[in-house]
Design a protein around this motif. Structure first.
Motif, PDB file in Angstrom:
ATOM      1  N   ARG A  33      16.130 -11.079 -50.108  1.00 36.19           N
ATOM      2  CA  ARG A  33      14.879 -10.634 -49.841  1.00 36.19           C
ATOM      3  C   ARG A  33      13.949 -11.412 -50.936  1.00 36.19           C
ATOM      4  O   ARG A  33      14.436 -12.583 -51.645  1.00 36.19           O
ATOM      5  CB  ARG A  33      14.762  -9.307 -51.064  1.00 36.19           C
ATOM      6  CG  ARG A  33      15.588  -7.852 -50.115  1.00 36.19           C
ATOM      7  CD  ARG A  33      14.683  -7.653 -48.838  1.00 36.19           C
ATOM      8  NE  ARG A  33      15.334  -6.359 -48.261  1.00 36.19           N
ATOM      9  CZ  ARG A  33      16.121  -6.492 -47.242  1.00 36.19           C
ATOM     10  NH1 ARG A  33      16.620  -8.008 -46.689  1.00 36.19           N
ATOM     11  NH2 ARG A  33      16.739  -5.502 -46.649  1.00 36.19           N
ATOM     12  N   LEU A  92      10.377  -5.973 -53.390  1.00 35.47           N
ATOM     13  CA  LEU A  92      11.119  -6.849 -52.497  1.00 35.47           C
ATOM     14  C   LEU A  92      10.565  -6.862 -51.083  1.00 35.47           C
ATOM     15  O   LEU A  92      10.394  -5.632 -50.532  1.00 35.47           O
ATOM     16  CB  LEU A  92      12.765  -6.258 -52.775  1.00 35.47           C
ATOM     17  CG  LEU A  92      13.285  -6.530 -54.031  1.00 35.47           C
ATOM     18  CD1 LEU A  92      14.519  -5.883 -54.148  1.00 35.47           C
ATOM     19  CD2 LEU A  92      12.979  -7.674 -54.579  1.00 35.47           C
ATOM     20  N   SER A  93      10.592  -7.657 -50.568  1.00 38.22           N
ATOM     21  CA  SER A  93      10.100  -7.780 -48.923  1.00 38.22           C
ATOM     22  C   SER A  93      11.361  -8.373 -48.215  1.00 38.22           C
ATOM     23  O   SER A  93      11.766  -9.010 -48.162  1.00 38.22           O
ATOM     24  CB  SER A  93       8.960  -8.890 -48.768  1.00 38.22           C
ATOM     25  OG  SER A  93       8.638  -8.779 -47.501  1.00 38.22           O
ATOM     26  N   GLU A  94      11.392  -7.515 -46.872  1.00 37.28           N
ATOM     27  CA  GLU A  94      12.346  -8.194 -45.950  1.00 37.28           C
ATOM     28  C   GLU A  94      12.031  -9.076 -44.998  1.00 37.28           C
ATOM     29  O   GLU A  94      12.854  -9.971 -44.522  1.00 37.28           O
ATOM     30  CB  GLU A  94      12.770  -6.680 -44.970  1.00 37.28           C
ATOM     31  CG  GLU A  94      13.415  -5.729 -45.731  1.00 37.28           C
ATOM     32  CD  GLU A  94      13.682  -4.545 -44.889  1.00 37.28           C
ATOM     33  OE1 GLU A  94      13.828  -4.729 -43.659  1.00 37.28           O
ATOM     34  OE2 GLU A  94      14.323  -3.478 -45.383  1.00 37.28           O
TER      35      GLU A  94
END
Length: 273
Positions: A33, A92-94
């Motif tokens: 992430r 958090l980014s995918e």
């Protein structure tokens, strides 16, 4: 012995890559992430009031081993391998962005619109990785949303500054914050990979003193290690460091730093640029 600060293991859960080295109830493969908030505290425990052990900057990559129901994730920062807990919401980014640029200002705001009068929605710090898109009205749109003043963004390779003493000096009078990593950041901008904590840095760069510190011919750029602390010599007599006594980054005589801390210098050294 594995250092739990930089190796992800607990009695109940551990990184699967450590399965042959540590005992845990279960092992997990990490999920990658990316941090999309200016500065996120890395906490010792999954609690809002837990102690901060480090910080995660915007754009840094995290290996996530556990997404908890209490709103925290157990992660390891790929930049310096530090392990801890971060709040999950909006952090958090995918989607993993190809970050080709970095923030060159000590601090810069993220605005919802390309307008300096709009209220900032975030704040980025020196060295943060960003992915800029179109330029508008003197601002650069970020792939993750928001706008940053265009002159505060440079190509990643352009931020390189081998004079880490100068970089540390740029942060003079910055308020003290445990885990903010003054020396690590200054070395990072110089292209030097440095661990997070002072004892780890001492193991990497330091050597025991061959004589009493008063008899050492100190040079600009020498790293000076105390028990649980580190600073950088700006010349033969003065040191720059994040002082918990003054609660800010200061330049002061080395002798004052020694006596204020009530500790002797344990090691010294200098990294290769």
């Amino acid at each position: 012995m594995f250092d739990p600060r930089i190796n992800a293991f607990r009695p109940d859960l551990a990184d699967i890559s450590l399965s042959h080295s540590v005992v845990a109830e279960r092992y997990a493969e990490s999920v990658l992430r990316q941090c999309l908030r200016g500065v996120v505290p890395l906490l010792a425990e999954p609690k809002p009031d837990a102690g901060q052990v480090s910080q995660i900057r915007y754009g840094e990559f995290l290996d996530v081993f556990e997404m908890r129901k209490d709103g925290f994730a157990w992660v390891q920062n790929r930049a310096d391998r530090y392990v801890g807990y971060v709040p999950v919401d909006d952090v958090l980014s995918e989607e993993i962005a190809d970050l080709s640029s970095r923030i060159s200002a000590l601090q810069t705001f993220v605005y919802p619109e390309p307008d300096l009068k709009s209220p900032p929605i975030d704040e980025l710090t020196l060295g943060s990785y960003v992915r800029p898109l179109a330029k508008e009205n003197g601002f650069q749109k970020l792939a993750s949303g928001g706008y940053v003043f265009a002159k505060h963004i440079v190509a990643a390779e352009s931020i390189w500054a081998p004079d880490y003493v100068f970089t540390a000096g740029r942060m003079l009078n910055t308020p003290y914050l445990w885990g903010s990593g003054l020396v690590q950041l200054a070395l990072d901008i110089a292209g030097i990979d440095a661990p997070r904590d002072s004892d780890q840095q001492a193991q990497t760069f330091g050597q025991p003193l061959a004589r009493h510190w008063r008899d050492v011919a100190w040079k600009r750029g020498d790293l000076v290690f105390f028990s649980g602390h580190v600073g950088i010599m700006t010349g033969p007599d003065h040191i720059i460091h994040a002082s918990a006594i003054d609660m800010k980054v200061v330049v002061e005589p080395l002798v004052k730093a020694v006596f204020d801390r009530g500790q002797e210098i344990t090691a010294a050294g200098r990294p290769e640029v």
